[in-house]
Design a protein around this motif. Structure first.
Motif, PDB file in Angstrom:
ATOM      1  N   ALA A   1      13.328  29.846   6.384  1.00  0.00           N
ATOM      2  CA  ALA A   1      13.784  31.233   6.229  1.00  0.00           C
ATOM      3  C   ALA A   1      14.366  31.457   4.834  1.00  0.00           C
ATOM      4  CB  ALA A   1      14.811  31.578   7.304  1.00  0.00           C
ATOM      5  N   GLU A   2      15.084  30.476   4.325  1.00  0.00           N
ATOM      6  CA  GLU A   2      15.645  30.561   2.974  1.00  0.00           C
ATOM      7  C   GLU A   2      14.522  30.666   1.941  1.00  0.00           C
ATOM      8  OE1 GLU A   2      18.288  27.498   0.446  1.00  0.00           O
ATOM      9  OE2 GLU A   2      18.985  27.795   2.495  1.00  0.00           O
ATOM     10  N   LEU A   3      13.484  29.845   2.092  1.00  0.00           N
ATOM     11  CA  LEU A   3      12.347  29.886   1.162  1.00  0.00           C
ATOM     12  C   LEU A   3      11.601  31.218   1.259  1.00  0.00           C
ATOM     13  CD1 LEU A   3      10.974  26.248   1.466  1.00  0.00           C
ATOM     14  CD2 LEU A   3      12.198  27.274  -0.473  1.00  0.00           C
ATOM     15  N   GLU A   4      11.510  31.767   2.472  1.00  0.00           N
ATOM     16  CA  GLU A   4      10.876  33.080   2.628  1.00  0.00           C
ATOM     17  C   GLU A   4      11.648  34.126   1.828  1.00  0.00           C
ATOM     18  OE1 GLU A   4      10.558  33.816   6.844  1.00  0.00           O
ATOM     19  OE2 GLU A   4       9.099  32.188   7.102  1.00  0.00           O
ATOM     20  N   GLY A   5      12.971  34.065   1.879  1.00  0.00           N
ATOM     21  CA  GLY A   5      13.799  34.989   1.095  1.00  0.00           C
ATOM     22  C   GLY A   5      13.607  34.795  -0.396  1.00  0.00           C
ATOM     23  N   ILE A   6      13.507  33.540  -0.823  1.00  0.00           N
ATOM     24  CA  ILE A   6      13.278  33.234  -2.239  1.00  0.00           C
ATOM     25  C   ILE A   6      11.932  33.801  -2.691  1.00  0.00           C
ATOM     26  CG2 ILE A   6      12.806  31.344  -3.868  1.00  0.00           C
ATOM     27  CD1 ILE A   6      14.972  29.734  -2.267  1.00  0.00           C
ATOM     28  N   LEU A   7      10.895  33.615  -1.866  1.00  0.00           N
ATOM     29  CA  LEU A   7       9.571  34.152  -2.214  1.00  0.00           C
ATOM     30  C   LEU A   7       9.599  35.679  -2.222  1.00  0.00           C
ATOM     31  CD1 LEU A   7       6.618  33.822  -2.946  1.00  0.00           C
ATOM     32  CD2 LEU A   7       6.113  33.550  -0.504  1.00  0.00           C
ATOM     33  N   ASN A   8      10.230  36.278  -1.225  1.00  0.00           N
ATOM     34  CA  ASN A   8      10.316  37.746  -1.188  1.00  0.00           C
ATOM     35  C   ASN A   8      11.017  38.277  -2.442  1.00  0.00           C
ATOM     36  OD1 ASN A   8       9.004  37.858   1.274  1.00  0.00           O
ATOM     37  ND2 ASN A   8      10.889  38.007   2.457  1.00  0.00           N
TER      38      ASN A   8
ATOM     39  N   PHE B   1      -1.693  35.546  -2.206  1.00  0.00           N
ATOM     40  CA  PHE B   1      -1.411  34.946  -3.516  1.00  0.00           C
ATOM     41  C   PHE B   1      -0.228  33.990  -3.502  1.00  0.00           C
ATOM     42  CE2 PHE B   1       1.238  38.708  -3.522  1.00  0.00           C
ATOM     43  CZ  PHE B   1       2.357  38.369  -4.265  1.00  0.00           C
ATOM     44  N   ALA B   2       0.548  33.973  -2.433  1.00  0.00           N
ATOM     45  CA  ALA B   2       1.688  33.055  -2.360  1.00  0.00           C
ATOM     46  C   ALA B   2       2.060  32.838  -0.908  1.00  0.00           C
ATOM     47  CB  ALA B   2       2.874  33.624  -3.128  1.00  0.00           C
ATOM     48  N   LEU B   3       2.677  31.684  -0.640  1.00  0.00           N
ATOM     49  CA  LEU B   3       3.106  31.399   0.726  1.00  0.00           C
ATOM     50  C   LEU B   3       4.230  30.377   0.748  1.00  0.00           C
ATOM     51  CD1 LEU B   3       1.933  28.376   1.386  1.00  0.00           C
ATOM     52  CD2 LEU B   3      -0.093  29.587   2.071  1.00  0.00           C
ATOM     53  N   VAL B   4       4.873  30.296   1.902  1.00  0.00           N
ATOM     54  CA  VAL B   4       5.844  29.240   2.162  1.00  0.00           C
ATOM     55  C   VAL B   4       5.156  28.297   3.133  1.00  0.00           C
ATOM     56  CG1 VAL B   4       8.083  28.646   3.146  1.00  0.00           C
ATOM     57  CG2 VAL B   4       7.840  30.749   1.803  1.00  0.00           C
ATOM     58  N   TRP B   5       4.823  27.117   2.656  1.00  0.00           N
ATOM     59  CA  TRP B   5       4.130  26.137   3.484  1.00  0.00           C
ATOM     60  C   TRP B   5       5.127  25.533   4.463  1.00  0.00           C
ATOM     61  CZ3 TRP B   5       0.069  25.489   5.841  1.00  0.00           C
ATOM     62  CH2 TRP B   5      -0.476  24.264   6.209  1.00  0.00           C
TER      63      TRP B   5
ATOM     64  N   ILE C   1       6.927  26.233  -1.615  1.00  0.00           N
ATOM     65  CA  ILE C   1       6.299  27.507  -1.969  1.00  0.00           C
ATOM     66  C   ILE C   1       5.025  27.195  -2.729  1.00  0.00           C
ATOM     67  CG2 ILE C   1       6.518  29.592  -3.384  1.00  0.00           C
ATOM     68  CD1 ILE C   1       9.534  29.539  -2.751  1.00  0.00           C
ATOM     69  N   GLY C   2       3.953  27.873  -2.361  1.00  0.00           N
ATOM     70  CA  GLY C   2       2.672  27.689  -3.033  1.00  0.00           C
ATOM     71  C   GLY C   2       2.166  28.999  -3.599  1.00  0.00           C
ATOM     72  N   VAL C   3       1.383  28.901  -4.679  1.00  0.00           N
ATOM     73  CA  VAL C   3       0.750  30.071  -5.291  1.00  0.00           C
ATOM     74  C   VAL C   3      -0.734  29.793  -5.495  1.00  0.00           C
ATOM     75  CG1 VAL C   3       2.827  30.959  -6.432  1.00  0.00           C
ATOM     76  CG2 VAL C   3       1.372  29.340  -7.639  1.00  0.00           C
ATOM     77  N   LYS C   4      -1.503  30.852  -5.431  1.00  0.00           N
ATOM     78  CA  LYS C   4      -2.949  30.753  -5.647  1.00  0.00           C
ATOM     79  C   LYS C   4      -3.245  31.193  -7.081  1.00  0.00           C
ATOM     80  CE  LYS C   4      -7.409  32.163  -3.808  1.00  0.00           C
ATOM     81  NZ  LYS C   4      -8.091  32.904  -2.739  1.00  0.00           N
TER      82      LYS C   4
ATOM     83  N   LYS D   1       2.562  38.889   5.548  1.00  0.00           N
ATOM     84  CA  LYS D   1       2.163  38.615   6.924  1.00  0.00           C
ATOM     85  C   LYS D   1       1.902  37.119   7.034  1.00  0.00           C
ATOM     86  CE  LYS D   1      -2.662  39.920   6.021  1.00  0.00           C
ATOM     87  NZ  LYS D   1      -3.759  40.765   6.415  1.00  0.00           N
ATOM     88  N   LYS D   2       1.698  36.673   8.232  1.00  0.00           N
ATOM     89  CA  LYS D   2       1.504  35.244   8.469  1.00  0.00           C
ATOM     90  C   LYS D   2       0.089  34.802   8.096  1.00  0.00           C
ATOM     91  CE  LYS D   2       5.506  34.381  10.428  1.00  0.00           C
ATOM     92  NZ  LYS D   2       6.478  33.481   9.880  1.00  0.00           N
ATOM     93  N   MET D   3       0.012  33.576   7.574  1.00  0.00           N
ATOM     94  CA  MET D   3      -1.265  32.907   7.338  1.00  0.00           C
ATOM     95  C   MET D   3      -1.049  31.453   7.729  1.00  0.00           C
ATOM     96  SD  MET D   3      -3.634  32.568   3.924  1.00  0.00           S
ATOM     97  CE  MET D   3      -2.996  31.062   3.191  1.00  0.00           C
ATOM     98  N   PHE D   4      -1.877  30.935   8.620  1.00  0.00           N
ATOM     99  CA  PHE D   4      -1.694  29.580   9.159  1.00  0.00           C
ATOM    100  C   PHE D   4      -0.300  29.426   9.757  1.00  0.00           C
ATOM    101  CE2 PHE D   4      -4.623  28.467   5.453  1.00  0.00           C
ATOM    102  CZ  PHE D   4      -5.778  28.569   6.223  1.00  0.00           C
ATOM    103  N   GLY D   5       0.259  30.503  10.303  1.00  0.00           N
ATOM    104  CA  GLY D   5       1.586  30.462  10.893  1.00  0.00           C
ATOM    105  C   GLY D   5       2.707  30.456   9.879  1.00  0.00           C
ATOM    106  N   CYS D   6       2.387  30.648   8.604  1.00  0.00           N
ATOM    107  CA  CYS D   6       3.391  30.612   7.536  1.00  0.00           C
ATOM    108  C   CYS D   6       3.543  31.994   6.905  1.00  0.00           C
ATOM    109  CB  CYS D   6       2.971  29.620   6.449  1.00  0.00           C
ATOM    110  SG  CYS D   6       2.793  27.944   7.047  1.00  0.00           S
ATOM    111  N   HIS D   7       4.726  32.249   6.371  1.00  0.00           N
ATOM    112  CA  HIS D   7       5.006  33.485   5.643  1.00  0.00           C
ATOM    113  C   HIS D   7       4.144  33.508   4.378  1.00  0.00           C
ATOM    114  CE1 HIS D   7       7.378  36.815   4.083  1.00  0.00           C
ATOM    115  NE2 HIS D   7       7.548  36.144   2.942  1.00  0.00           N
ATOM    116  N   ALA D   8       3.412  34.605   4.173  1.00  0.00           N
ATOM    117  CA  ALA D   8       2.541  34.702   3.003  1.00  0.00           C
ATOM    118  C   ALA D   8       2.652  36.093   2.381  1.00  0.00           C
ATOM    119  CB  ALA D   8       1.093  34.416   3.389  1.00  0.00           C
TER     120      ALA D   8
END
Length: 122
Positions: free
Chosen positions: A7-14, A41-45, A50-53, A26-33
């Protein structure tokens, strides 16, 4: 990684995506993206990264050259153009934002994937 850390990483990405245009999450592979006009273009694995495309080879290689960067793998499969940013970037908002902005710009230029039709044709 605990749910709180995710949840902390989701906030950092947001926070890193604030101010960017045409962004939805929205979710991708069950992860925040984060998505740019329909392209992810980005997600919390789920392993706490955190990953970026980066679909441009030069940008991909530039980020991969940073200490701590890794290719994103879903199980044994390496995901093309995806980089898990160095964990140190999670606490360096300026450095993370720089790469999130690059990923966003590159993915805005990609063709939108056609939506899958539900149901089967007979």
């Amino acid at each position: 990684m605990t749910k709180q850390n995710i949840a902390e990483l989701e906030g950092i990405l947001n926070f890193a995506t604030e101010g960017l245009t045409k962004v939805t999450s929205k979710k991708m592979f069950g992860c925040h993206a984060a998505w740019a006009d329909g392209n992810v273009f980005a997600l919390v694995w789920k392993h706490g990264r955190i990953g970026v495309k980066l679909p441009e080879e030069g940008q991909y290689e530039a980020l991969m050259s940073k200490s701590g960067a890794e290719p994103w793998k879903a199980g044994p499969m390496k995901m093309a153009h995806w980089v898990l940013v160095p964990e140190s970037f999670h606490a360096k908002s300026t450095e993370l934002k720089k790469w999130v902005v690059k990923a966003h710009a590159l993915c805005l230029k990609l063709e939108k994937k056609p939506k899958k039709k539900s149901g089967s044709k007979r």
